[in-house]
Design a protein around this motif. Structure first.
Motif, PDB file in Angstrom:
ATOM      1  N   GLN A  47       0.757  -1.151  -0.204  1.00  0.00           N
ATOM      2  CA  GLN A  47       0.244  -0.071   0.126  1.00  0.00           C
ATOM      3  C   GLN A  47       0.841   1.174   0.046  1.00  0.00           C
ATOM      4  OE1 GLN A  47      -2.789  -0.421   3.258  1.00  0.00           O
ATOM      5  NE2 GLN A  47      -3.366  -2.254   2.484  1.00  0.00           N
ATOM      6  N   LYS A  48       1.898   1.363   0.774  1.00  0.00           N
ATOM      7  CA  LYS A  48       2.820   2.268   0.896  1.00  0.00           C
ATOM      8  C   LYS A  48       3.329   2.950  -0.477  1.00  0.00           C
ATOM      9  CE  LYS A  48       6.674   4.175   3.522  1.00  0.00           C
ATOM     10  NZ  LYS A  48       7.635   3.712   4.688  1.00  0.00           N
ATOM     11  N   ILE A  49       3.925   1.903  -1.499  1.00  0.00           N
ATOM     12  CA  ILE A  49       4.525   2.253  -2.630  1.00  0.00           C
ATOM     13  C   ILE A  49       3.376   2.538  -3.696  1.00  0.00           C
ATOM     14  CG2 ILE A  49       6.317   0.724  -2.162  1.00  0.00           C
ATOM     15  CD1 ILE A  49       5.286  -1.462  -3.938  1.00  0.00           C
ATOM     16  N   GLY A  50       2.138   2.546  -3.240  1.00  0.00           N
ATOM     17  CA  GLY A  50       1.004   2.992  -4.292  1.00  0.00           C
ATOM     18  C   GLY A  50       0.443   1.948  -4.654  1.00  0.00           C
ATOM     19  N   LEU A  51       0.211   0.792  -4.524  1.00  0.00           N
ATOM     20  CA  LEU A  51      -0.721  -0.099  -5.386  1.00  0.00           C
ATOM     21  C   LEU A  51      -1.908  -0.111  -4.682  1.00  0.00           C
ATOM     22  CD1 LEU A  51       2.078  -1.525  -5.980  1.00  0.00           C
ATOM     23  CD2 LEU A  51       0.994  -3.500  -6.272  1.00  0.00           C
ATOM     24  N   LYS A  52      -2.941  -0.038  -5.048  1.00  0.00           N
ATOM     25  CA  LYS A  52      -4.375   0.004  -4.532  1.00  0.00           C
ATOM     26  C   LYS A  52      -5.256  -1.526  -4.474  1.00  0.00           C
ATOM     27  CE  LYS A  52      -4.379   4.548  -4.980  1.00  0.00           C
ATOM     28  NZ  LYS A  52      -2.972   4.858  -5.063  1.00  0.00           N
ATOM     29  N   PHE A  53      -5.841  -1.582  -3.283  1.00  0.00           N
ATOM     30  CA  PHE A  53      -6.501  -2.874  -3.051  1.00  0.00           C
ATOM     31  C   PHE A  53      -7.837  -2.983  -4.179  1.00  0.00           C
ATOM     32  CE2 PHE A  53     -10.253  -4.907  -1.290  1.00  0.00           C
ATOM     33  CZ  PHE A  53      -9.707  -6.209  -1.011  1.00  0.00           C
ATOM     34  N   GLU A  54      -7.907  -3.946  -4.752  1.00  0.00           N
ATOM     35  CA  GLU A  54      -9.229  -4.151  -5.873  1.00  0.00           C
ATOM     36  C   GLU A  54     -10.099  -5.094  -5.135  1.00  0.00           C
ATOM     37  OE1 GLU A  54      -8.452  -4.401  -9.705  1.00  0.00           O
ATOM     38  OE2 GLU A  54      -6.504  -3.246  -9.656  1.00  0.00           O
ATOM     39  N   TYR A  55      -9.534  -6.461  -4.731  1.00  0.00           N
ATOM     40  CA  TYR A  55     -10.382  -7.322  -4.334  1.00  0.00           C
ATOM     41  C   TYR A  55      -9.765  -8.451  -3.462  1.00  0.00           C
ATOM     42  CZ  TYR A  55      -9.126  -9.689  -8.558  1.00  0.00           C
ATOM     43  OH  TYR A  55      -8.355 -10.338  -9.736  1.00  0.00           O
ATOM     44  N   LEU A  56     -10.504  -9.349  -2.942  1.00  0.00           N
ATOM     45  CA  LEU A  56      -9.938 -10.676  -2.409  1.00  0.00           C
ATOM     46  C   LEU A  56     -10.030 -11.626  -3.395  1.00  0.00           C
ATOM     47  CD1 LEU A  56     -11.541 -10.605   1.386  1.00  0.00           C
ATOM     48  CD2 LEU A  56      -9.008 -10.025   0.624  1.00  0.00           C
ATOM     49  N   VAL A  57      -8.989 -12.338  -3.597  1.00  0.00           N
ATOM     50  CA  VAL A  57      -9.042 -13.399  -4.561  1.00  0.00           C
ATOM     51  C   VAL A  57      -9.895 -14.703  -4.087  1.00  0.00           C
ATOM     52  CG1 VAL A  57      -7.610 -14.953  -5.534  1.00  0.00           C
ATOM     53  CG2 VAL A  57      -6.559 -12.911  -5.133  1.00  0.00           C
ATOM     54  N   SER A  58     -10.695 -15.250  -4.905  1.00  0.00           N
ATOM     55  CA  SER A  58     -11.612 -16.167  -4.337  1.00  0.00           C
ATOM     56  C   SER A  58     -12.083 -17.080  -5.893  1.00  0.00           C
ATOM     57  CB  SER A  58     -12.852 -15.748  -4.014  1.00  0.00           C
ATOM     58  OG  SER A  58     -13.714 -15.145  -4.639  1.00  0.00           O
ATOM     59  N   GLY A  59     -12.276 -18.281  -5.554  1.00  0.00           N
ATOM     60  CA  GLY A  59     -12.996 -19.049  -6.541  1.00  0.00           C
ATOM     61  C   GLY A  59     -11.955 -19.638  -7.489  1.00  0.00           C
ATOM     62  N   LEU A  60     -10.481 -19.807  -7.170  1.00  0.00           N
ATOM     63  CA  LEU A  60      -9.627 -20.123  -7.939  1.00  0.00           C
ATOM     64  C   LEU A  60      -9.555 -21.826  -7.697  1.00  0.00           C
ATOM     65  CD1 LEU A  60      -6.469 -18.142  -7.234  1.00  0.00           C
ATOM     66  CD2 LEU A  60      -8.026 -17.917  -9.176  1.00  0.00           C
ATOM     67  N   PRO A  61      -9.241 -22.670  -8.827  1.00  0.00           N
ATOM     68  CA  PRO A  61      -9.143 -24.142  -8.667  1.00  0.00           C
ATOM     69  C   PRO A  61      -8.237 -24.601  -7.457  1.00  0.00           C
ATOM     70  CG  PRO A  61      -8.026 -23.262 -10.466  1.00  0.00           C
ATOM     71  CD  PRO A  61      -8.782 -22.113 -10.163  1.00  0.00           C
ATOM     72  N   GLU A  62      -8.435 -25.799  -7.167  1.00  0.00           N
ATOM     73  CA  GLU A  62      -7.527 -26.427  -5.989  1.00  0.00           C
ATOM     74  C   GLU A  62      -6.099 -26.272  -6.201  1.00  0.00           C
ATOM     75  OE1 GLU A  62      -7.186 -30.745  -4.075  1.00  0.00           O
ATOM     76  OE2 GLU A  62      -8.940 -30.235  -4.834  1.00  0.00           O
ATOM     77  N   GLU A  63      -5.610 -26.267  -7.380  1.00  0.00           N
ATOM     78  CA  GLU A  63      -4.025 -26.175  -7.349  1.00  0.00           C
ATOM     79  C   GLU A  63      -3.668 -24.650  -7.327  1.00  0.00           C
ATOM     80  OE1 GLU A  63      -2.800 -26.381 -11.728  1.00  0.00           O
ATOM     81  OE2 GLU A  63      -5.121 -26.471 -12.329  1.00  0.00           O
TER      82      GLU A  63
END
Length: 85
Positions: A47-63
């Motif tokens: 966050q300090k270097i300027g990247l912005k939160f977009e969402y929480l990752v979800s729904g990815l396959p088991e691997e």
């Protein structure tokens, strides 16, 4: 600086920041970052270097389940150039 941990935090921020201009030069359209929610220090650096939160990752396959629940941050080339004016 309070102690060596504060000094380390400054160096890690600077080290990460060094890669962003390189990414922009390489014509990347977006730089992304992921970090475990419990890794507070990494999330702060992102966050300090300027990247912005977009969402929480979800729904990815088991691997790729390891990434589910992680915050997804990004910084576009346009956003970076605006920050560095």
């Amino acid at each position: 600086m309070e102690d060596i941990n504060d000094l380390y935090k400054v160096f890690s921020d600077e080290k990460v920041m060094a890669y962003i201009p390189e990414g922009v030069t390489m014509k990347l359209k977006r730089i992304i970052a992921l970090a475990k929610p419990e890794n507070i220090a990494s999330n702060r650096v992102i966050q300090k270097i300027g990247l912005k939160f977009e969402y929480l990752v979800s729904g990815l396959p088991e691997e790729f389940d390891f990434y589910n629940g992680e915050p997804y941050y990004s910084l576009t080339k346009k956003e970076y150039l605006e920050m560095t004016k």
